[in-house]
Design a protein around this motif. Structure first.
Motif, PDB file in Angstrom:
ATOM      1  N   ALA A  41      -5.776   5.747  -5.983  1.00 30.09           N
ATOM      2  CA  ALA A  41      -5.358   6.904  -5.189  1.00 30.09           C
ATOM      3  C   ALA A  41      -6.125   8.151  -5.604  1.00 30.09           C
ATOM      4  O   ALA A  41      -6.542   8.946  -4.744  1.00 30.09           O
ATOM      5  CB  ALA A  41      -3.851   7.123  -5.340  1.00 30.09           C
TER       6      ALA A  41
ATOM      7  N   VAL B 288       0.513   8.483  -4.259  1.00 30.52           N
ATOM      8  CA  VAL B 288       0.101   7.087  -4.386  1.00 30.52           C
ATOM      9  C   VAL B 288       0.840   6.327  -3.282  1.00 30.52           C
ATOM     10  O   VAL B 288       2.064   6.406  -3.180  1.00 30.52           O
ATOM     11  CB  VAL B 288       0.433   6.512  -5.780  1.00 30.52           C
TER      12      VAL B 288
ATOM     13  N   HIS C  14      -2.430   1.537  -1.950  1.00 29.24           N
ATOM     14  CA  HIS C  14      -3.020   1.628  -3.290  1.00 29.24           C
ATOM     15  C   HIS C  14      -2.424   0.544  -4.198  1.00 29.24           C
ATOM     16  O   HIS C  14      -3.137  -0.056  -5.000  1.00 29.24           O
ATOM     17  CB  HIS C  14      -2.801   3.015  -3.890  1.00 29.24           C
TER      18      HIS C  14
END
Length: 85
Positions: A46, A68, A72
């Motif tokens: 991220a 995030v 991810h």
């Protein structure tokens, strides 16, 4: 497993699409260390995506937008499982 994800995502800004319970179900055969690695790797992925091509000023302006996301974690799961294989 859920508690392990909660511990290792504490302090990480998670997007609304991240479902820790679902991640925990997927990680039923993984060790705590492997779950920790997935959380760290998701944050690294991220970060790379967020910082790419941005100036320091732009990063400072947009830092509160950093999250995030589920994708991810998907990438991190793949990378960790490739290493494990």
């Amino acid at each position: 497993r859920l508690e392990i994800f909660k511990i290792h995502t504490r302090g990480i800004s998670l997007a609304g699409d991240v479902n820790l319970a679902e991640l925990a179900k997927r990680a039923k055969d993984l060790s705590g260390a492997e779950i920790e690695a997935i959380c760290k790797e998701a944050a690294i992925i991220a970060s790379r995506e967020f910082f790419k091509g941005k100036t320091k000023e732009k990063i400072e302006e947009e830092m509160e937008k950093f999250k995030v996301k589920a994708n991810h974690f998907e990438q991190a799961f793949t990378e960790i499982q490739e290493i494990k294989a």
